[in-house]
Design a protein around this motif. Structure first.
Motif, PDB file in Angstrom:
ATOM      1  N   GLU A  24       0.835  -1.204   0.000  1.00 54.86           N
ATOM      2  CA  GLU A  24       0.000   0.000   0.000  1.00 54.86           C
ATOM      3  C   GLU A  24       0.870   1.254   0.000  1.00 54.86           C
ATOM      4  O   GLU A  24       0.577   2.227  -0.683  1.00 54.86           O
ATOM      5  CB  GLU A  24      -0.936  -0.001   1.214  1.00 54.86           C
ATOM      6  CG  GLU A  24      -2.173  -0.839   1.033  1.00 54.86           C
ATOM      7  CD  GLU A  24      -3.039  -0.362  -0.115  1.00 54.86           C
ATOM      8  OE1 GLU A  24      -3.227   0.866  -0.286  1.00 54.86           O
ATOM      9  OE2 GLU A  24      -3.532  -1.216  -0.865  1.00 54.86           O
ATOM     10  N   ARG A  56       2.206   1.842  -3.449  1.00 54.95           N
ATOM     11  CA  ARG A  56       1.163   2.339  -4.359  1.00 54.95           C
ATOM     12  C   ARG A  56       0.914   3.829  -4.144  1.00 54.95           C
ATOM     13  O   ARG A  56       0.726   4.576  -5.086  1.00 54.95           O
ATOM     14  CB  ARG A  56      -0.135   1.567  -4.139  1.00 54.95           C
ATOM     15  CG  ARG A  56      -0.127   0.215  -4.739  1.00 54.95           C
ATOM     16  CD  ARG A  56      -1.506  -0.404  -4.670  1.00 54.95           C
ATOM     17  NE  ARG A  56      -1.374  -1.828  -4.939  1.00 54.95           N
ATOM     18  CZ  ARG A  56      -2.018  -2.770  -4.330  1.00 54.95           C
ATOM     19  NH1 ARG A  56      -2.894  -2.471  -3.403  1.00 54.95           N
ATOM     20  NH2 ARG A  56      -1.832  -4.027  -4.646  1.00 54.95           N
ATOM     21  N   GLU A  57       0.864   4.253  -2.874  1.00 54.17           N
ATOM     22  CA  GLU A  57       0.619   5.662  -2.577  1.00 54.17           C
ATOM     23  C   GLU A  57       1.782   6.536  -3.017  1.00 54.17           C
ATOM     24  O   GLU A  57       1.588   7.713  -3.326  1.00 54.17           O
ATOM     25  CB  GLU A  57       0.345   5.838  -1.090  1.00 54.17           C
ATOM     26  CG  GLU A  57      -0.981   5.239  -0.661  1.00 54.17           C
ATOM     27  CD  GLU A  57      -1.185   5.245   0.837  1.00 54.17           C
ATOM     28  OE1 GLU A  57      -0.336   5.804   1.569  1.00 54.17           O
ATOM     29  OE2 GLU A  57      -2.200   4.681   1.297  1.00 54.17           O
TER      30      GLU A  57
END
Length: 170
Positions: free
Chosen positions: A129, A132-133
């Protein structure tokens, strides 16, 4: 006594006690994993079960309510494997799915049949995550065309009606 009579014979997997013969890889049936079977739920229609698990290896016209998903593999350098998953139907709906206890997850199955063991660690297949950010947002191009539905038909294009007869000459 001939001289060849004193040579060692075929014993087990060895020829002349030294050579290992090539064995043909035999794969039959449907490879099913825990992930695939977890998507199948009681009450699903036969067509949906076939879409998720594939066509069964065995169907019997006398037992149309039972599909047998059989899988066997014999591969040189790997242990032979054999599994049976049974789907039972009540009419067109799945009643029960009998799954063996040793059904592997996808990664476990690949590791079990992989006779080529590469050195080094496995490649990373997914981003976390946080990764991805950290990615930059996608760029929007200035010439990105709006959808055709928003504008309507393109100007200057006129299509004949679908029921017009071609080449009628009238």
């Amino acid at each position: 006594m001939p001289s060849w009579a004193s040579l060692p014979s075929v014993t087990g997997d060895k020829v002349l006690g030294v050579l290992t013969p090539y064995r043909v890889e035999v794969v039959q049936g449907n490879v099913l994993t825990k992930e695939m079977v977890a998507r199948v739920k009681p009450g699903m229609p036969k067509a949906q079960v076939r879409d998720l698990l594939g066509s069964p290896l065995l169907t019997d016209i006398f037992h149309e309510a039972r599909w047998d998903y059989v899988f066997t593999i014999r591969r040189q350098g790997a242990q032979p494997q054999q599994r049976l998953v049974v789907a039972e139907f009540d009419g067109d709906r799945l009643k029960a799915l009998t799954v063996p206890d040793d059904l592997p997850a996808e990664n476990d199955f690949v590791a079990a049949i992989n006779t080529f063991k590469p050195s080094g660690k496995q490649p990373k297949l997914e981003l976390s995550e946080a990764e991805r950010e950290a990615l930059p947002p996608p760029k929007r191009s200035a010439e990105a065309a709006p959808t055709a539905a928003a504008e309507g038909p393109a100007p200057g294009r006129i299509y004949p009606p679908l029921d017009a007869k071609l080449g009628s000459g009238s």
